[in-house]
Design an enzyme around this catalytic site. Structure first.
Site, PDB file in Angstrom:
ATOM      1  N   LYS A 165       0.773  -1.097   0.020  1.00 12.37           N
ATOM      2  CA  LYS A 165      -0.054   0.003   0.031  1.00 12.37           C
ATOM      3  C   LYS A 165       0.814   1.374  -0.139  1.00 12.37           C
ATOM      4  CE  LYS A 165      -3.722  -2.215  -0.148  1.00 12.37           C
ATOM      5  NZ  LYS A 165      -4.565  -2.210  -1.451  1.00 12.37           N
ATOM      6  N   LYS A 265     -12.698  -7.581  -8.275  1.00  6.78           N
ATOM      7  CA  LYS A 265     -13.192  -7.835  -7.202  1.00  6.78           C
ATOM      8  C   LYS A 265     -14.614  -8.074  -7.370  1.00  6.78           C
ATOM      9  CE  LYS A 265     -10.619  -4.769  -4.130  1.00  6.78           C
ATOM     10  NZ  LYS A 265      -9.179  -4.447  -4.775  1.00  6.78           N
TER      11      LYS A 265
HETATM   12 MG    MG Z   1      -6.009  -2.292  -5.450  1.00  4.01          MG
END
Ligand code: MG
Length: 367
Positions: A165, A265
């Site tokens: 991240k 997703k």
């Molecule tokens: Mg991502």
């Protein structure tokens, strides 16, 4: 086969490593997940799950999913869950949008179709091509040394794919990526995921810093598809797009600009039915796909495993087993992860058995 009852449950998923930190100071320690059970007149029950990654990640949130399911549930009664297109038509006629809520219903219908036919969902999605899946782990945004330590610990467990991240100050982000590169080997895959956290100017600085780093992919640098594609045009870093790939049109645009991979997703695209459509289109376009969900427990992970297991090797980029990221398990911790690999369930449907005692009293039941 007819749907005779819809039960909707809520439970909490707690992140195993404390705080899951993304760009924009978005941090998660626990998330409310929502589980749907469809009962039928033939004694079979199907299960689905949706868990948005908090209310500030995508236009989706847990209470929104629950409110949408209250609207949708009465329209499901009497439908044949094996007729997926008819179920989707009934949902569209009842409530526009809110694909992340419909995803749980869609998943439960696939579970029922598999159980009714005695086949794993992977077989129904195109063929069960493998028994295990190479997983990635997400590394929360933090100081470079903490991120490198997280990666070293996961490497010791067997992981070789890391999604870091980033999305803060671009020079600090470059230091984070360099620290992780130094903690890994040539065989490892490193994806720097800004989660749309950079301005276009930040991204321009970041790519200049990251350009020399071998085996680093850039993921979703900026909020919009247009900005990401502009970044793509000025860098040789391979790119993964995630948040902005919401539909076929976005995928076609990204593929036309040479984007190497997209993240599918399941709840962002509205369920397994839509995810399969995008997966197959990506394969035709030569774009690789990561199969995952926004978040989720055992049921959402079973759906991930089934879709990933049916994805061609040249198309499957990487996979996350979301249930390995949380402490709570409603199906005995299945599907399991072992040394960086996810094991694809064997049984019919999604291949996992939900322990209802883990879910407590339903939030609501229809009728
Ligand atoms: Mg991502």
């Amino acid at each position: 086969m007819r749907i005779t009852a819809v039960r909707v449950y809520g439970y909490t998923l707690t992140y195993v490593h404390g705080r899951f930190v993304m760009s924009g100071e978005r941090a998660v320690t626990a998330l409310p997940s929502t589980v749907v059970c469809l009962e039928t007149d033939q004694g079979l029950a199907g299960w689905g799950e949706t868990c948005p990654l908090g209310p500030a990640y995508l236009p989706a949130f847990a209470e929104g999913a629950r409110a949408a399911l209250r609207e949708l549930a009465p329209a499901l009664l009497g439908l044949d869950p094996r007729q997926l297109n008819l179920v989707h038509a009934a949902m569209e006629a009842t409530l526009r949008g809110h694909g992340y809520a419909k995803s749980a219903v869609d998943m439960a219908c696939w579970d029922l179709l598999g159980r009714a036919t005695g086949q794993p969902v992977a077989t129904l999605l195109g063929g069960r091509l493998r028994d295990t899946l190479a997983l990635y782990v997400a590394v929360p945004l933090g100081p470079p040394e903490a991120m490198a330590a997280h990666v070293r610990a996961c490497r010791a467990e067997g992981y070789r794919r890391f999604q870091l991240k980033v999305g803060g100050d671009p020079r600090e982000d470059a230091a984070r990526v360099r620290a992780v590169v130094a903690a890994t080997e040539d065989e490892d895959l490193i994806i720097a995921d800004a989660n749309a956290g950079w301005t276009f100017a930040d991204a321009a600085v970041a790519v200049r810093q990251l350009e020399p780093l071998d085996r680093v992919f850039l993921e979703q640098p900026c909020p919009t598809l247009e900005q990401c594609l502009a970044v793509r045009r000025r860098t040789t870093l391979p790119m993964v797009l995630d948040e902005c790939i919401t539909d076929v049109r976005a995928l076609l645009r990204a593929a036309g600009q040479g984007v190497e991979a997209v993240n599918l997703k399941i709840n962002r695209v509205g369920g397994l039915t839509r995810a399969r459509q995008l997966r197959d289109l990506a394969e035709s376009l030569g774009v690789r796909v990561t199969v995952e969900d926004s978040w989720g427990g055992d049921v959402a992970t079973a759906a991930i495993a089934q879709l990933a297991a049916s994805t061609a090797p040249q198309t499957l980029f990487t996979v996350s087993f979301m249930n390995a990221w949380s402490r709570e398990h409603i199906a005995g911790g299945e599907p399991r992860s072992d040394r960086g690999r996810g094991l694809v369930p064997q049984g019919p449907g999604l291949g996992v058995t939900v322990d209802e005692s883990r879910l407590g009293t339903p939030l609501f039941t229809v009728p």
